[in-house]
Design a protein around this motif. Structure first.
Motif, PDB file in Angstrom:
ATOM      1  N   THR A  42     -33.116  42.404 -22.010  1.00 29.88           N
ATOM      2  CA  THR A  42     -33.369  40.922 -21.998  1.00 29.88           C
ATOM      3  C   THR A  42     -32.296  40.198 -23.040  1.00 29.88           C
ATOM      4  OG1 THR A  42     -34.814  41.362 -23.934  1.00 29.88           O
ATOM      5  CG2 THR A  42     -35.796  41.044 -21.808  1.00 29.88           C
ATOM      6  N   VAL A  43     -32.091  38.821 -22.760  1.00 29.13           N
ATOM      7  CA  VAL A  43     -31.160  38.369 -23.467  1.00 29.13           C
ATOM      8  C   VAL A  43     -31.701  37.337 -24.357  1.00 29.13           C
ATOM      9  CG1 VAL A  43     -29.090  39.232 -22.088  1.00 29.13           C
ATOM     10  CG2 VAL A  43     -30.412  37.172 -21.612  1.00 29.13           C
ATOM     11  N   GLN A  44     -30.743  36.699 -25.329  1.00 29.43           N
ATOM     12  CA  GLN A  44     -31.179  35.560 -26.146  1.00 29.43           C
ATOM     13  C   GLN A  44     -29.837  34.663 -26.274  1.00 29.43           C
ATOM     14  OE1 GLN A  44     -32.777  36.002 -30.093  1.00 29.43           O
ATOM     15  NE2 GLN A  44     -31.451  34.728 -30.882  1.00 29.43           N
ATOM     16  N   ARG A  45     -30.132  33.298 -25.772  1.00 31.85           N
ATOM     17  CA  ARG A  45     -28.995  32.471 -25.745  1.00 31.85           C
ATOM     18  C   ARG A  45     -28.874  31.909 -27.053  1.00 31.85           C
ATOM     19  NH1 ARG A  45     -27.135  29.257 -21.510  1.00 31.85           N
ATOM     20  NH2 ARG A  45     -26.322  27.113 -22.408  1.00 31.85           N
ATOM     21  N   ASP A  47     -27.903  29.371 -29.802  1.00 32.41           N
ATOM     22  CA  ASP A  47     -28.210  27.767 -29.946  1.00 32.41           C
ATOM     23  C   ASP A  47     -27.004  27.025 -30.871  1.00 32.41           C
ATOM     24  OD1 ASP A  47     -29.006  25.148 -30.027  1.00 32.41           O
ATOM     25  OD2 ASP A  47     -30.655  25.638 -31.225  1.00 32.41           O
ATOM     26  N   VAL A 316     -22.624  40.837 -24.919  1.00 29.58           N
ATOM     27  CA  VAL A 316     -22.377  39.263 -24.531  1.00 29.58           C
ATOM     28  C   VAL A 316     -22.489  39.340 -22.970  1.00 29.58           C
ATOM     29  CG1 VAL A 316     -21.288  37.222 -24.474  1.00 29.58           C
ATOM     30  CG2 VAL A 316     -21.175  38.493 -26.548  1.00 29.58           C
ATOM     31  N   ARG A 317     -23.329  38.669 -22.358  1.00 28.63           N
ATOM     32  CA  ARG A 317     -23.667  38.757 -21.006  1.00 28.63           C
ATOM     33  C   ARG A 317     -22.256  37.877 -20.353  1.00 28.63           C
ATOM     34  NH1 ARG A 317     -24.809  40.478 -16.359  1.00 28.63           N
ATOM     35  NH2 ARG A 317     -26.354  39.428 -14.870  1.00 28.63           N
ATOM     36  N   GLY A 346     -24.207  29.028 -26.296  1.00 27.12           N
ATOM     37  CA  GLY A 346     -24.536  29.139 -25.020  1.00 27.12           C
ATOM     38  C   GLY A 346     -24.468  30.608 -24.628  1.00 27.12           C
ATOM     39  N   ASP A 347     -23.430  31.436 -25.598  1.00 27.69           N
ATOM     40  CA  ASP A 347     -23.501  32.930 -24.985  1.00 27.69           C
ATOM     41  C   ASP A 347     -24.939  33.417 -24.998  1.00 27.69           C
ATOM     42  OD1 ASP A 347     -20.654  32.570 -25.040  1.00 27.69           O
ATOM     43  OD2 ASP A 347     -20.400  33.667 -26.856  1.00 27.69           O
ATOM     44  N   GLN A 348     -25.290  34.480 -24.155  1.00 26.49           N
ATOM     45  CA  GLN A 348     -26.470  35.239 -24.136  1.00 26.49           C
ATOM     46  C   GLN A 348     -26.088  36.548 -24.485  1.00 26.49           C
ATOM     47  OE1 GLN A 348     -28.377  34.845 -20.192  1.00 26.49           O
ATOM     48  NE2 GLN A 348     -26.840  33.077 -19.606  1.00 26.49           N
ATOM     49  N   ILE A 349     -26.871  36.983 -25.417  1.00 23.79           N
ATOM     50  CA  ILE A 349     -26.733  38.125 -26.069  1.00 23.79           C
ATOM     51  C   ILE A 349     -27.812  39.280 -25.972  1.00 23.79           C
ATOM     52  CG2 ILE A 349     -26.320  39.332 -28.501  1.00 23.79           C
ATOM     53  CD1 ILE A 349     -24.248  37.286 -27.698  1.00 23.79           C
ATOM     54  N   ALA A 350     -27.400  40.436 -25.593  1.00 25.72           N
ATOM     55  CA  ALA A 350     -28.632  41.326 -25.286  1.00 25.72           C
ATOM     56  C   ALA A 350     -29.163  41.586 -26.711  1.00 25.72           C
ATOM     57  CB  ALA A 350     -28.063  42.578 -24.648  1.00 25.72           C
TER      58      ALA A 350
END
Length: 368
Positions: A42-45, A47, A316-317, A346-350
């Motif tokens: 799962t990833v976290q965006r 903010d 980073v996704r 906006g970056d999505q981090i695992a």
């Protein structure tokens, strides 16, 4: 997670992410949405970045030496009357006490005598110049009269200077010379605004010259002496804002002590920039010192950060998969960690199954 489970996850990641026998050792590696779901990634965006306030250290409120004035006895005498009380706020020039002193009377008398002789000498100069102009006396007499007048004026200045050192202002000296009336008591005045922190003398007490009588502190400017561990001597932000915990007061760093004290602590001196009225010299407070390089830090779950060769990374996704991005861990608290690096909103981090991503990134030989 024990070694066998980690190894199994790594092997499973390799099977899922590498359909051929090619292993990815580069920073960027492909991962499909189906593979992410299969691995439970799962990833976290991100903010927006946050500023990390930093750790809290004990501090002592200090009054700079130049902010305190000592009203001392300019000459020996008897304290006749106190005009202020302890803890009283005073203004510049405010009367503080009466001091009866025979020496003060003698200084006034010398000033009057010098002024009288100066007036006579000036009158002699006027007379001699007139006689010289009429050709009655030689010019030498004029020069002698002018020299005597100059000496007399120097004695007036000397006597006036002694009175000023005793605390008499220029207006009072001029009035004394003009009126010729001697005063019984010397009134000592404050040299600046502040608060009376202590009164050393009592009415009726005899004091000697230079004895301290009253101490006045200007508390509009205060310092904080903050105790920080020596190993964190370079970890604080030079231009950061220090916050006094529980008070509406802030400070800016000034200097770091050169000598390590007891407990391997260094003194970080800071100047209070706001809220000085919330603090009192001598009290102990807690100061929150910002860390260096924490502007633009990002808060993530602790599980999102992995280490390889002493360097911290996050994944980073990207459109094709993930990229291992080096970051710096600037703060850690419980299950959260704050990192700084080339990340953006906006970056999505695992944030889960990160071990599997690390195994896929490094290959079987890259695990820790």
């Amino acid at each position: 997670m024990n070694f066998s489970i980690r190894r199994a996850l790594g092997a499973f990641a390799l099977l899922c992410l590498a359909p051929s026998s090619v292993l990815y050792a580069a920073d960027t590696f492909p991962v499909t949405a189906a593979q992410m779901k299969a691995l439970g990634i799962t990833v976290q965006r991100l903010d927006r970045p946050v500023d990390i306030r930093g750790p809290i250290y004990p501090a002592r409120v200090v009054l700079p030496l130049q902010q305190e004035q000592v009203i001392s006895a300019p000459m020996a005498g008897l304290v006749d009357q106190l005009l202020v009380d302890e803890h009283q706020t005073i203004v510049r020039g405010q009367p503080l006490l009466h001091l009866n002193s025979p020496e003060y009377g003698e200084q006034q008398l010398r000033a009057l005598e010098a002024a009288s002789k100066s007036r006579l000498a000036q009158a002699a100069v006027v007379r001699e110049r007139k006689l010289f102009a009429e050709g009655i006396i030689p010019q030498r007499r004029v020069f002698e009269a002018e020299a005597a007048a100059s000496d007399a004026q120097a004695r007036v200045r000397q006597a006036s200077g002694a009175l000023r050192l005793a605390g008499v202002d220029g207006a009072a000296i001029a009035q004394l010379i003009q009126s010729g009336v001697l005063k019984d008591a010397l009134v000592l005045h404050s040299k600046g605004a502040g608060v009376v922190v202590s009164i050393e003398a009592k009415p009726g007490q005899r004091v000697a010259a230079a004895d301290p009588l009253i101490r006045v502190a200007d508390m509009s400017r205060l310092w904080l002496d903050i105790q920080i561990p020596a190993e964190r001597a370079n970890a604080w932000a030079r231009n950061g804002q220090i916050v006094v915990v529980g008070r509406k007061a802030t400070a800016k760093p000034l200097s770091l002590g050169a000598v390590v004290g007891e407990g391997q602590m260094l003194i970080l001196r800071a100047e209070v920039t706001s809220g000085a009225d919330q603090l009192r010299p001598g009290e102990f407070v807690q100061a929150q010192v910002p860390l260096a390089g924490t502007r633009g830090a990002w808060t993530l779950p602790l599980a999102a950060v992995v280490r390889q060769g002493g360097q911290a990374y996050v994944f980073v996704r990207t459109a094709q998969g993930f990229v291992a991005q080096p970051v710096e861990v600037v703060a850690s608290s419980g299950p959260s960690v704050s990192v700084a690096g080339p990340l953006k909103a906006g970056d999505q981090i695992a944030i889960s199954s990160v071990i599997a991503l690390k195994a896929a990134w490094l290959g079987e030989s890259g695990g820790e």
